[in-house]
Design a protein around this motif. Structure first.
Motif, PDB file in Angstrom:
ATOM      1  N   VAL A   1       0.573  -1.379  -0.293  1.00  0.00           N
ATOM      2  CA  VAL A   1      -0.071   0.336  -0.136  1.00  0.00           C
ATOM      3  C   VAL A   1       1.105   1.035   0.246  1.00  0.00           C
ATOM      4  O   VAL A   1       2.316   1.452   1.101  1.00  0.00           O
ATOM      5  N   PHE A   2       1.027   2.040  -1.269  1.00  0.00           N
ATOM      6  CA  PHE A   2       1.441   2.914  -0.797  1.00  0.00           C
ATOM      7  C   PHE A   2       0.701   4.643  -0.865  1.00  0.00           C
ATOM      8  O   PHE A   2      -0.007   4.766  -1.572  1.00  0.00           O
ATOM      9  N   GLY A   3       1.482   5.005  -0.386  1.00  0.00           N
ATOM     10  CA  GLY A   3       0.574   6.614  -0.104  1.00  0.00           C
ATOM     11  C   GLY A   3       1.037   7.674  -0.695  1.00  0.00           C
ATOM     12  O   GLY A   3       2.156   8.152  -0.738  1.00  0.00           O
ATOM     13  N   LEU A   4       0.314   7.989  -1.497  1.00  0.00           N
ATOM     14  CA  LEU A   4       1.025   9.654  -2.319  1.00  0.00           C
ATOM     15  C   LEU A   4      -0.012  10.732  -1.450  1.00  0.00           C
ATOM     16  O   LEU A   4      -0.865  10.643  -1.804  1.00  0.00           O
ATOM     17  N   LEU A   5       0.952  11.223  -0.848  1.00  0.00           N
ATOM     18  CA  LEU A   5       0.476  12.381  -0.411  1.00  0.00           C
ATOM     19  C   LEU A   5       0.580  13.956  -0.807  1.00  0.00           C
ATOM     20  O   LEU A   5       1.703  14.093  -1.475  1.00  0.00           O
ATOM     21  N   GLY A   6       0.257  14.922   0.401  1.00  0.00           N
ATOM     22  CA  GLY A   6       0.522  16.401  -0.041  1.00  0.00           C
ATOM     23  C   GLY A   6      -0.447  17.096   0.035  1.00  0.00           C
ATOM     24  O   GLY A   6      -2.082  16.357  -0.471  1.00  0.00           O
ATOM     25  N   PRO A   7      -0.088  18.539  -0.010  1.00  0.00           N
ATOM     26  CA  PRO A   7      -1.678  19.720   0.191  1.00  0.00           C
ATOM     27  C   PRO A   7      -2.102  19.920  -0.848  1.00  0.00           C
ATOM     28  O   PRO A   7      -1.762  19.335  -2.358  1.00  0.00           O
TER      29      PRO A   7
ATOM     30  N   ILE B   1       5.473   5.847   1.138  1.00  0.00           N
ATOM     31  CA  ILE B   1       5.147   7.241   1.073  1.00  0.00           C
ATOM     32  C   ILE B   1       5.688   8.032   0.127  1.00  0.00           C
ATOM     33  O   ILE B   1       6.883   7.885   0.036  1.00  0.00           O
ATOM     34  N   ALA B   2       4.937   8.628  -0.485  1.00  0.00           N
ATOM     35  CA  ALA B   2       5.859  10.099  -1.703  1.00  0.00           C
ATOM     36  C   ALA B   2       4.721  11.149  -1.278  1.00  0.00           C
ATOM     37  O   ALA B   2       3.788  11.229  -1.336  1.00  0.00           O
ATOM     38  N   LEU B   3       5.621  12.306  -0.647  1.00  0.00           N
ATOM     39  CA  LEU B   3       5.017  13.279  -0.128  1.00  0.00           C
ATOM     40  C   LEU B   3       5.683  14.890  -1.148  1.00  0.00           C
ATOM     41  O   LEU B   3       6.596  14.742  -1.630  1.00  0.00           O
TER      42      LEU B   3
ATOM     43  N   ILE C   1       8.795   9.766  21.655  1.00  0.00           N
ATOM     44  CA  ILE C   1       7.783  10.619  21.628  1.00  0.00           C
ATOM     45  C   ILE C   1       8.270  10.708  19.864  1.00  0.00           C
ATOM     46  O   ILE C   1       9.609  11.457  19.334  1.00  0.00           O
ATOM     47  N   VAL C   2       7.424   9.042  18.991  1.00  0.00           N
ATOM     48  CA  VAL C   2       7.779   9.607  17.562  1.00  0.00           C
ATOM     49  C   VAL C   2       7.335  10.501  17.109  1.00  0.00           C
ATOM     50  O   VAL C   2       6.004  10.024  16.658  1.00  0.00           O
ATOM     51  N   PRO C   3       7.645  11.091  15.756  1.00  0.00           N
ATOM     52  CA  PRO C   3       6.546  12.088  15.204  1.00  0.00           C
ATOM     53  C   PRO C   3       5.687  11.400  14.405  1.00  0.00           C
ATOM     54  O   PRO C   3       5.912  10.205  13.776  1.00  0.00           O
ATOM     55  N   THR C   4       4.428  11.642  14.540  1.00  0.00           N
ATOM     56  CA  THR C   4       3.918  11.266  13.993  1.00  0.00           C
ATOM     57  C   THR C   4       3.821  11.604  11.793  1.00  0.00           C
ATOM     58  O   THR C   4       4.494  12.467  11.435  1.00  0.00           O
ATOM     59  N   MET C   5       3.026  10.777  11.145  1.00  0.00           N
ATOM     60  CA  MET C   5       3.262  11.691  10.005  1.00  0.00           C
ATOM     61  C   MET C   5       2.559  13.269   9.891  1.00  0.00           C
ATOM     62  O   MET C   5       2.801  13.445   8.736  1.00  0.00           O
ATOM     63  N   ASN C   6       1.398  12.333  10.230  1.00  0.00           N
ATOM     64  CA  ASN C   6       0.808  14.552  10.426  1.00  0.00           C
ATOM     65  C   ASN C   6       1.910  14.639  11.004  1.00  0.00           C
ATOM     66  O   ASN C   6       1.773  16.398   9.946  1.00  0.00           O
ATOM     67  N   ASP C   7       2.141  14.873  11.710  1.00  0.00           N
ATOM     68  CA  ASP C   7       3.553  15.888  12.691  1.00  0.00           C
ATOM     69  C   ASP C   7       4.663  16.385  11.098  1.00  0.00           C
ATOM     70  O   ASP C   7       5.393  17.329  10.578  1.00  0.00           O
ATOM     71  N   ILE C   8       5.096  15.279  10.594  1.00  0.00           N
ATOM     72  CA  ILE C   8       5.876  15.454   9.631  1.00  0.00           C
ATOM     73  C   ILE C   8       5.687  16.148   8.528  1.00  0.00           C
ATOM     74  O   ILE C   8       6.564  16.931   7.260  1.00  0.00           O
ATOM     75  N   PHE C   9       4.292  15.534   7.780  1.00  0.00           N
ATOM     76  CA  PHE C   9       3.989  16.297   6.747  1.00  0.00           C
ATOM     77  C   PHE C   9       3.703  18.205   7.211  1.00  0.00           C
ATOM     78  O   PHE C   9       3.818  18.920   5.836  1.00  0.00           O
ATOM     79  N   ILE C  10       3.079  18.447   8.095  1.00  0.00           N
ATOM     80  CA  ILE C  10       3.230  19.738   8.256  1.00  0.00           C
ATOM     81  C   ILE C  10       4.815  20.387   8.791  1.00  0.00           C
ATOM     82  O   ILE C  10       4.391  21.395   7.648  1.00  0.00           O
ATOM     83  N   ALA C  11       5.173  19.270   8.837  1.00  0.00           N
ATOM     84  CA  ALA C  11       6.832  20.158   9.136  1.00  0.00           C
ATOM     85  C   ALA C  11       7.663  20.072   7.331  1.00  0.00           C
ATOM     86  O   ALA C  11       8.147  21.378   7.406  1.00  0.00           O
ATOM     87  N   LYS C  12       7.020  19.155   7.405  1.00  0.00           N
ATOM     88  CA  LYS C  12       8.213  18.920   5.922  1.00  0.00           C
ATOM     89  C   LYS C  12       7.652  20.133   4.618  1.00  0.00           C
ATOM     90  O   LYS C  12       7.950  21.567   3.870  1.00  0.00           O
ATOM     91  N   VAL C  13       5.701  20.494   4.532  1.00  0.00           N
ATOM     92  CA  VAL C  13       5.399  21.634   4.202  1.00  0.00           C
ATOM     93  C   VAL C  13       5.599  22.823   4.234  1.00  0.00           C
ATOM     94  O   VAL C  13       5.210  23.597   3.564  1.00  0.00           O
ATOM     95  N   ASN C  14       5.961  23.303   5.346  1.00  0.00           N
ATOM     96  CA  ASN C  14       5.622  24.645   5.949  1.00  0.00           C
ATOM     97  C   ASN C  14       7.091  24.841   5.709  1.00  0.00           C
ATOM     98  O   ASN C  14       7.379  26.294   5.605  1.00  0.00           O
ATOM     99  N   GLU C  15       8.252  23.731   5.427  1.00  0.00           N
ATOM    100  CA  GLU C  15       9.282  24.179   5.258  1.00  0.00           C
ATOM    101  C   GLU C  15       9.958  25.020   3.749  1.00  0.00           C
ATOM    102  O   GLU C  15      10.594  25.913   3.402  1.00  0.00           O
TER     103      GLU C  15
END
Length: 303
Positions: A31-37, A201-203, A289-303
């Motif tokens: 199962v491959f996740g294609l993510l992004g805003p 996944i790919a973001l 405390i390992v960052p969730t995918m939601n944390d990572i998503f927000i951090a990378k997009v905000n960069e």
């Protein structure tokens, strides 16, 4: 083993670049996740994978062959935009869509009955599509997407509009299909589903791929050496015991039980932390405390 690959895909619309040198690799039976805003390029890539549009440059491969029209029958696509003919009867509509995918009517009828029974939809067969709720219509479209047992399933926001019970039913079906040999590409904003279902996944962000890899490896790569400690004892004594080896980030106390979040500094290990604080407190729990995918998503997009 790789089932699908996109290599250096570029897609432009007038003055807008939707995909800028994007490459992804989807392993067989995963199962491959294609993510992004919104606006990142996900839908453009999905349309190219389904051969609805073509790339301006780059190549696509399916099971080692260059993607071509013969591969369409091996792909099931559930778009984000739902579309059923409202005046048609549900069963007849499902049969019609199944036949469009190349299935013979008797075979489609047999398989549809199995799926309708599994989803407790048998009583819907003679109803008009317009009589069904949004969630019920999505169930019909999901069934038609997977009915011909494609090797690759491309699902764009498949949980949108489902209540938690039905969303869980779909998740279980996706895992069952994967276990039986299917490969799933899942495009979603639901990060909890990503962590629950996705192997890799790919973001995408602003038309570029910014992360790709296994969910576990990506989460580990974003570790911050932060831990939650639960203990009984004096909070001030605990804080003093940390000294220079760790930084106290958050604290919470309910009666005589304290819960703190600490960041280990320099070469401090969890053993060092425990040895320091166990002299002044009764440690009841230690959790990284390992960052969730939601944390990572927000951090990378905000960069």
């Amino acid at each position: 083993m790789e089932l699908f690959a996109a290599r250096n895909i570029v897609k432009r619309y007038a003055n807008h670049t939707a995909l800028d040198d994007v490459s992804i690799s989807i392993s067989q039976q995963s199962v491959f996740g294609l993510l992004g805003p919104n606006g990142a390029g996900k839908t453009s890539l999905i349309r190219i994978m389904n051969q609805i549009t073509g790339p301006d440059s780059g190549e696509l491969f399916f099971a080692g062959e260059k993607l071509n029209q013969q591969h369409i029958s091996q792909i099931g696509y559930l778009p984000e935009e739902r579309g059923l003919y409202k005046k048609m009867e549900v069963g007849e509509h499902a049969l019609y869509l199944a036949q469009l995918k190349g299935m013979k009517r008797p075979e489609a009828m047999k398989k549809l009955k199995v799926w309708f029974e599994k989803f407790e939809m048998t009583s819907w067969w003679k109803k008009k599509v317009e009589e069904l709720s949004k969630g019920m219509q999505q169930k019909v479209q999901f069934i038609v997407t997977v009915l011909h047992e494609p090797r690759l399933l491309i699902l764009d926001e498949p949980f949108s509009g489902f209540d938690p019970i039905n969303a869980n039913i779909i998740k279980n079906e996706l895992l069952r299909l994967k276990a039986n040999g299917s490969t799933v590409l899942l495009s979603t904003h639901n990060m909890a589903s990503v962590e629950e279902l996705c192997d890799e996944i790919a973001l995408l962000n602003r038309s570029k791929k910014i992360i790709e890899g296994s969910v576990s490896a990506i989460r580990k790569s974003f570790r911050t050496n932060t831990y939650e400690v639960e203990f009984r004892g004096n909070l001030l004594g605990f804080t003093n015991a940390l000294w220079a080896g760790a930084q106290l980030l958050e604290q919470e106390q309910v009666e005589d039980v304290c819960k703190v979040k600490v960041k280990l500094l320099a070469n401090t290990t969890t053993n060092d932390l425990l040895q320091a604080v166990m002299r002044v407190s009764e440690v009841q729990g230690l959790r990284e405390i390992v960052p969730t995918m939601n944390d990572i998503f927000i951090a990378k997009v905000n960069e």
